[in-house]
Design an enzyme around this catalytic site. Structure first.
Site, PDB file in Angstrom:
ATOM      1  N   LYS A 186       0.824  -1.213   0.000  1.00 38.53           N
ATOM      2  CA  LYS A 186       0.000   0.000   0.000  1.00 38.53           C
ATOM      3  C   LYS A 186       0.865   1.273   0.000  1.00 38.53           C
ATOM      4  CE  LYS A 186      -3.929  -2.241   2.284  1.00 38.53           C
ATOM      5  NZ  LYS A 186      -5.026  -2.045   3.283  1.00 38.53           N
ATOM      6  N   THR A 204      -5.026  -7.393  10.588  1.00 45.93           N
ATOM      7  CA  THR A 204      -5.371  -6.163   9.853  1.00 45.93           C
ATOM      8  C   THR A 204      -4.970  -4.914  10.626  1.00 45.93           C
ATOM      9  OG1 THR A 204      -7.274  -7.331   8.937  1.00 45.93           O
ATOM     10  CG2 THR A 204      -7.284  -4.938   8.738  1.00 45.93           C
ATOM     11  N   ARG A 250       2.887  -6.280   9.051  1.00 47.98           N
ATOM     12  CA  ARG A 250       2.136  -5.150   9.610  1.00 47.98           C
ATOM     13  C   ARG A 250       2.696  -4.706  10.949  1.00 47.98           C
ATOM     14  NH1 ARG A 250      -3.476  -7.667   7.435  1.00 47.98           N
ATOM     15  NH2 ARG A 250      -3.777  -6.334   5.601  1.00 47.98           N
ATOM     16  N   GLU A 261      -9.576 -11.155  -7.340  1.00 45.25           N
ATOM     17  CA  GLU A 261      -8.647 -10.035  -7.181  1.00 45.25           C
ATOM     18  C   GLU A 261      -7.506 -10.103  -8.195  1.00 45.25           C
ATOM     19  OE1 GLU A 261      -9.415  -9.028  -2.453  1.00 45.25           O
ATOM     20  OE2 GLU A 261      -7.488  -9.898  -3.052  1.00 45.25           O
ATOM     21  N   TYR A 266     -12.349  -2.710  -3.822  1.00 42.54           N
ATOM     22  CA  TYR A 266     -12.869  -2.881  -2.460  1.00 42.54           C
ATOM     23  C   TYR A 266     -14.401  -2.843  -2.423  1.00 42.54           C
ATOM     24  CZ  TYR A 266      -8.271  -2.550  -0.179  1.00 42.54           C
ATOM     25  OH  TYR A 266      -6.995  -2.794   0.272  1.00 42.54           O
ATOM     26  N   HIS A 292      -2.066  -5.534   1.568  1.00 41.68           N
ATOM     27  CA  HIS A 292      -3.337  -6.241   1.425  1.00 41.68           C
ATOM     28  C   HIS A 292      -3.027  -7.643   0.928  1.00 41.68           C
ATOM     29  CE1 HIS A 292      -7.387  -7.334   0.170  1.00 41.68           C
ATOM     30  NE2 HIS A 292      -6.804  -7.842  -0.903  1.00 41.68           N
ATOM     31  N   PHE A 324     -15.753   2.570   7.057  1.00 42.34           N
ATOM     32  CA  PHE A 324     -14.379   2.972   6.743  1.00 42.34           C
ATOM     33  C   PHE A 324     -14.108   3.048   5.243  1.00 42.34           C
ATOM     34  CE2 PHE A 324     -14.426  -1.657   7.553  1.00 42.34           C
ATOM     35  CZ  PHE A 324     -13.916  -2.143   6.354  1.00 42.34           C
ATOM     36  N   ASN A 358      -1.977   0.211   6.673  1.00 44.90           N
ATOM     37  CA  ASN A 358      -1.515  -1.066   7.241  1.00 44.90           C
ATOM     38  C   ASN A 358      -0.607  -1.863   6.294  1.00 44.90           C
ATOM     39  OD1 ASN A 358      -3.504  -1.967   5.492  1.00 44.90           O
ATOM     40  ND2 ASN A 358      -4.472  -3.350   6.957  1.00 44.90           N
ATOM     41  N   ARG A 412      -1.165 -14.422   4.448  1.00 40.71           N
ATOM     42  CA  ARG A 412      -1.879 -13.813   5.574  1.00 40.71           C
ATOM     43  C   ARG A 412      -1.083 -13.949   6.871  1.00 40.71           C
ATOM     44  NH1 ARG A 412      -6.603 -11.809   4.312  1.00 40.71           N
ATOM     45  NH2 ARG A 412      -7.526 -11.902   6.383  1.00 40.71           N
TER      46      ARG A 412
END
Ligand code: CMP
Length: 140
Positions: free
Chosen positions: A10, A92, A103, A127, A50, A116, A58, A113, A86
């Site tokens: 990100k 998250t 993270r 995705e 998203y 993704h 949010f 964060n 993950r």
């Protein structure tokens, strides 16, 4: 099983100049980068990506953040790639992320964060297709 998952570094992590450090974590865990491109997402692209979160409180902050600077988008391939990625990312909310996760080490807040990652097989498929036409994925 060998799986593929979509990963996004990100804008916060790109700005921190840690793309390489994050790629090293993927590679050290046995995940292979089989497609990658840097992009400045448009608002429409971020909203589309998203879309499942459209009704969440949010959503606007999330989209604002995702268009705030360039992102690095990649497809990771490997044994159990979805869960493995993950695990590498951590929770998250970076405050809840285990020590040594991406993270915990690079993220500042639940919005900023750092990364993704797809959360399941169906999401991964959708995705990946969203960002990479099949011809641009280079397995093996
Ligand atoms: P990501 O895995 O990219 O998926 C949706 C993003 O929304 C998530 O990471 C967070 O950065 C952001 N977000 C902000 N607030 C929340 C929240 N309360 N729960 C889940 N995700 C949130």
């Amino acid at each position: 099983a060998i799986e593929r998952t979509l990963s996004i570094i990100k804008p916060d992590a790109v700005a921190k100049n840690v793309i390489g450090q994050i790629y090293t974590r993927f590679e050290s865990a046995g995940l292979k980068v089989v497609a990658a491109r840097m992009a400045q997402l448009s608002r429409a692209e971020a909203e589309g990506f998203y879309a499942v979160h459209r009704e969440r409180p949010f959503f606007k902050d999330l989209v604002d953040f995702m268009v705030s600077g360039p992102v690095m988008i990649q497809v990771l391939e490997g044994e159990g790639a979805i869960a493995k990625n993950r695990d590498l990312m951590g929770a998250t909310d970076p405050k809840k992320a285990e020590k040594g996760t991406i993270r915990a080490d690079f993220a500042d807040s639940i919005d900023a964060n750092a990364v993704h990652g797809s959360d399941g097989e169906d999401t991964a498929k959708n995705e990946i297709a969203y960002f990479f036409p099949a011809l641009n994925v280079y397995s093996r």
